[in-house]
Design a protein around this motif. Sequence first.
Motif, PDB file in Angstrom:
ATOM      1  N   VAL A  78      64.904 -24.366  48.133  1.00 32.83           N
ATOM      2  CA  VAL A  78      63.591 -25.037  48.157  1.00 32.83           C
ATOM      3  C   VAL A  78      62.797 -23.981  49.382  1.00 32.83           C
ATOM      4  N   ILE A  79      61.600 -23.506  49.148  1.00 33.41           N
ATOM      5  CA  ILE A  79      61.217 -22.680  50.032  1.00 33.41           C
ATOM      6  C   ILE A  79      60.207 -23.249  51.031  1.00 33.41           C
ATOM      7  N   PRO A  80      60.721 -22.918  52.473  1.00 33.93           N
ATOM      8  CA  PRO A  80      59.864 -23.822  53.473  1.00 33.93           C
ATOM      9  C   PRO A  80      58.403 -23.607  53.450  1.00 33.93           C
ATOM     10  N   ASP A  81      57.685 -24.591  53.603  1.00 36.11           N
ATOM     11  CA  ASP A  81      56.212 -24.544  53.485  1.00 36.11           C
ATOM     12  C   ASP A  81      55.577 -23.274  54.371  1.00 36.11           C
ATOM     13  N   ASP A  82      56.061 -23.123  55.560  1.00 39.52           N
ATOM     14  CA  ASP A  82      55.593 -22.050  56.567  1.00 39.52           C
ATOM     15  C   ASP A  82      55.901 -20.784  55.698  1.00 39.52           C
ATOM     16  N   PHE A  83      56.626 -20.555  54.990  1.00 37.45           N
ATOM     17  CA  PHE A  83      57.190 -19.290  54.265  1.00 37.45           C
ATOM     18  C   PHE A  83      56.167 -19.127  52.760  1.00 37.45           C
ATOM     19  N   ARG A  84      55.272 -20.258  52.501  1.00 39.19           N
ATOM     20  CA  ARG A  84      54.396 -20.198  51.316  1.00 39.19           C
ATOM     21  C   ARG A  84      53.058 -19.503  51.702  1.00 39.19           C
ATOM     22  N   CYS A  85      52.479 -18.695  50.931  1.00 43.46           N
ATOM     23  CA  CYS A  85      51.125 -18.526  51.181  1.00 43.46           C
ATOM     24  C   CYS A  85      50.143 -19.876  50.805  1.00 43.46           C
ATOM     25  N   PRO A  86      49.110 -20.138  51.547  1.00 46.07           N
ATOM     26  CA  PRO A  86      48.455 -21.212  51.333  1.00 46.07           C
ATOM     27  C   PRO A  86      47.464 -21.080  50.130  1.00 46.07           C
ATOM     28  N   ILE A  87      47.381 -19.878  49.678  1.00 37.73           N
ATOM     29  CA  ILE A  87      46.342 -19.446  48.421  1.00 37.73           C
ATOM     30  C   ILE A  87      47.255 -19.779  47.461  1.00 37.73           C
ATOM     31  N   SER A  88      48.245 -18.860  47.106  1.00 41.77           N
ATOM     32  CA  SER A  88      49.162 -18.893  45.757  1.00 41.77           C
ATOM     33  C   SER A  88      50.318 -19.878  45.969  1.00 41.77           C
ATOM     34  N   TYR A 113      48.226 -15.384  55.493  1.00 41.81           N
ATOM     35  CA  TYR A 113      48.310 -15.550  53.985  1.00 41.81           C
ATOM     36  C   TYR A 113      49.008 -14.333  53.548  1.00 41.81           C
ATOM     37  N   GLU A 114      49.368 -14.508  52.394  1.00 40.44           N
ATOM     38  CA  GLU A 114      49.854 -13.154  51.669  1.00 40.44           C
ATOM     39  C   GLU A 114      48.664 -12.017  51.614  1.00 40.44           C
ATOM     40  N   ARG A 115      49.043 -10.949  52.192  1.00 41.15           N
ATOM     41  CA  ARG A 115      47.919  -9.903  52.089  1.00 41.15           C
ATOM     42  C   ARG A 115      46.961  -9.639  50.774  1.00 41.15           C
ATOM     43  N   SER A 116      47.780  -9.571  49.674  1.00 42.45           N
ATOM     44  CA  SER A 116      46.900  -9.559  48.465  1.00 42.45           C
ATOM     45  C   SER A 116      46.168 -10.529  48.403  1.00 42.45           C
ATOM     46  N   CYS A 117      46.554 -11.812  48.343  1.00 44.96           N
ATOM     47  CA  CYS A 117      45.920 -12.861  48.108  1.00 44.96           C
ATOM     48  C   CYS A 117      44.286 -13.169  49.125  1.00 44.96           C
ATOM     49  N   ILE A 118      44.610 -12.849  50.366  1.00 48.57           N
ATOM     50  CA  ILE A 118      43.662 -13.092  51.418  1.00 48.57           C
ATOM     51  C   ILE A 118      42.568 -11.931  51.149  1.00 48.57           C
ATOM     52  N   GLU A 126      53.094 -19.211  46.834  1.00 47.24           N
ATOM     53  CA  GLU A 126      54.223 -18.499  46.428  1.00 47.24           C
ATOM     54  C   GLU A 126      54.834 -17.793  47.984  1.00 47.24           C
ATOM     55  N   LEU A 127      56.243 -17.572  47.882  1.00 48.76           N
ATOM     56  CA  LEU A 127      56.937 -16.991  49.162  1.00 48.76           C
ATOM     57  C   LEU A 127      55.959 -15.574  49.448  1.00 48.76           C
ATOM     58  N   MET A 128      55.824 -15.568  50.717  1.00 48.35           N
ATOM     59  CA  MET A 128      54.931 -14.247  51.039  1.00 48.35           C
ATOM     60  C   MET A 128      55.896 -13.331  51.499  1.00 48.35           C
ATOM     61  N   VAL A 159      68.203 -14.997  48.172  1.00 42.88           N
ATOM     62  CA  VAL A 159      66.773 -14.786  47.219  1.00 42.88           C
ATOM     63  C   VAL A 159      66.607 -13.193  47.658  1.00 42.88           C
ATOM     64  N   GLU A 160      66.283 -12.723  46.454  1.00 38.32           N
ATOM     65  CA  GLU A 160      65.939 -11.405  46.452  1.00 38.32           C
ATOM     66  C   GLU A 160      64.402 -11.208  46.912  1.00 38.32           C
ATOM     67  N   LEU A 161      63.984 -10.618  48.073  1.00 41.73           N
ATOM     68  CA  LEU A 161      62.567 -10.304  48.289  1.00 41.73           C
ATOM     69  C   LEU A 161      62.187  -8.986  47.848  1.00 41.73           C
ATOM     70  N   PRO A 162      61.117  -9.294  46.729  1.00 41.96           N
ATOM     71  CA  PRO A 162      60.598  -8.101  46.056  1.00 41.96           C
ATOM     72  C   PRO A 162      59.794  -7.101  46.943  1.00 41.96           C
ATOM     73  N   LYS A 163      60.016  -6.017  46.838  1.00 41.45           N
ATOM     74  CA  LYS A 163      59.401  -4.868  47.682  1.00 41.45           C
ATOM     75  C   LYS A 163      57.830  -4.836  47.632  1.00 41.45           C
ATOM     76  N   LYS A 164      57.031  -4.672  48.855  1.00 44.20           N
ATOM     77  CA  LYS A 164      55.819  -4.611  48.898  1.00 44.20           C
ATOM     78  C   LYS A 164      55.414  -3.265  48.139  1.00 44.20           C
TER      79      LYS A 164
END
Length: 629
Positions: A249-259, A275-280, A261-263, A322-327
């Motif tokens: 379960v992904i902690p809420d603080d690690f999720r983007c409030p818009i998407s 926020y996640e950069r692309s979303c904001i 999804e894991l930031m 969890v593998e974090l995708p490269k930005k």
Amino acid sequence: MSESPREAVLSQISYSVKAISGLPECRTIAKKMYCNLVRRVKLLSPLFEELREGGEEELGSDVVKGLDSLRIALDSALEMLKSVHEGSKIFQALQMDKIARKFDLVTEEIEAALSQIPYDKLDIPEEVREQIELVHAQFKRAVGKMESLDLQMAIDLASAQMEDDPNPIIFKRLSEKLHIRTINDLKKESLAIHNMVISCIGFPAGVPEEYIETMSFLLEKLKDFVMEENPVPDSLEADKSSIKHRSPVIPDDFRCPISLELMKDPVIVSTGQTYERSCIQKWLDAGHKTCPKTQQTLLHTALTPNYVLKSLIALWCESNGVELPKKQGNCRNKRTGIGGSDCDRAAIDALLQKLANGTIEQQRAAAGEIRLLAKRNADNRVCIAEAGAIPLLVELLSSSDQRTQEHAVTALLNLSINEANKGTIVNAGAIPDIVDVLKNGSIEARENAAATLFSLSVLDENKVAIGAAGAIPPLIDLLCQGTPRGKKDAATAIFNLLIYQGNKVRAVRARIVPPLMSLLKDPGGGMVDEALAILAILASHQEGKVAIGQAEPITTLIEVIKTGSPRNRENAAAILWSLCTGDSQYLKVASELGAEEALKELSENGTDRAKRKARNVLELLQRAEDVIE
């Protein structure tokens, strides 16, 4: 039934003493100060136990007043000790001089409160009275004697920030001194930084944004070192593999409030929300001027990377398989081999046009923006240098506009972190201009000029050029007259420059020794360790040895050997050994001032180097006595 004033104050003091006594062991750079304060407070407990067991005997108003002052002081001590124990180790290392002043202030408050209590009016046993008077004397002696700072750690911290590829031994020393040695230590440190930022809704008061970036950068580098030193065992890798199939379960603080999804690239907006950069960015590009989560109007649309949260997310991903995708990078003109860069070459070229041909206001703004971009990451430092910014910034060192000059020298400081850029800066003829800023600039410009010279002096050939350009006299002026930060910038630059023999001669002839002795005799100034380290390196040169001897330092050196920190005792013994070698007059003075007893203790309990130096001086003293006999 309500408590009497006597019962209330004694109950509160007893709680504070018990809470302080029960605090866990400190594992930060402030360990010695922390332990000394806890130990002294523990020794006060018999007094309050006796008073609480004293039945209903009424205490005089002057006694209650003194006890209430002590209660307030102990409350302050408890709060500070908790913050040190739970706080960020990296933050404390960067703010060590301020932490030391806080400990000194609390010690002074407790001592003042103890002075207000009339012990002769208390019905307590004689042995308790004697113990409290002894503890009071300890507090009195401790006031004003701030813990000497670790110059080697200060240099390591500066080197870690000023070099793109620092020597791993630097992070080994920092890892040991900061007690950040394991994955668990890293997680605790990440959480401490995160909590500090969150509790202050962005950044602590008085701490600039780039300071938080520095902490996160150092944490990331320490993480790389720790992971390399402690590779994940195969069994743990297998555990991680099984975790992957359990979808943690992904902690809420690690999720983007818009998407939701894991930031991957968290950024902070002006309201303090992340926020996640692309979303904001999409939200802002659509014309919105408010924060999506709070609906507050954004004061500006700048996006600040949340390095602390990014580090926490990376650690969580690592722990949970969890593998974090490269930005994906958005650099329009990437250098071969550089990926994931935020460097926008077109934007940088536009800034350089303003540097070259703009009005004074445009040059000031462009230099300020390049300063910030160069601070942000390694790719920016490469892009900015490759675009040709360095010669333009060197020209602006001579600007008549004070703020432009400050931006230019600080931008060069940030660019010099890259090893290749050091050579480009020197080849652009920057050293004489940086020295001129050091002599005549604003206090901020002078401090950053000193830091730039330190960064450039990492390369041995630059030590010669910087010394020849006349940097040492203005560095000495800054050492004498600068702010606390300026003095430390000057001291680290001087220390590095003195590794070259010719600069030792320049420093001695510029009369560096008298101000160093003044700093050495002022423990409250927080520069004792720097002064001793520089004197120790000067003492290895004959002219330096003569100049130090003329300042009559023996009494001060012996006092440091008796009461100083381990590193300072070591340097004091090294200076004493240099002075006494081949000089019977210094041996005679040292003997008359009681050096032998202090040296014997140091030869048994000092660092390895301190023990060697102490034994060497003791041998010289013994030989001198044999000659007299």
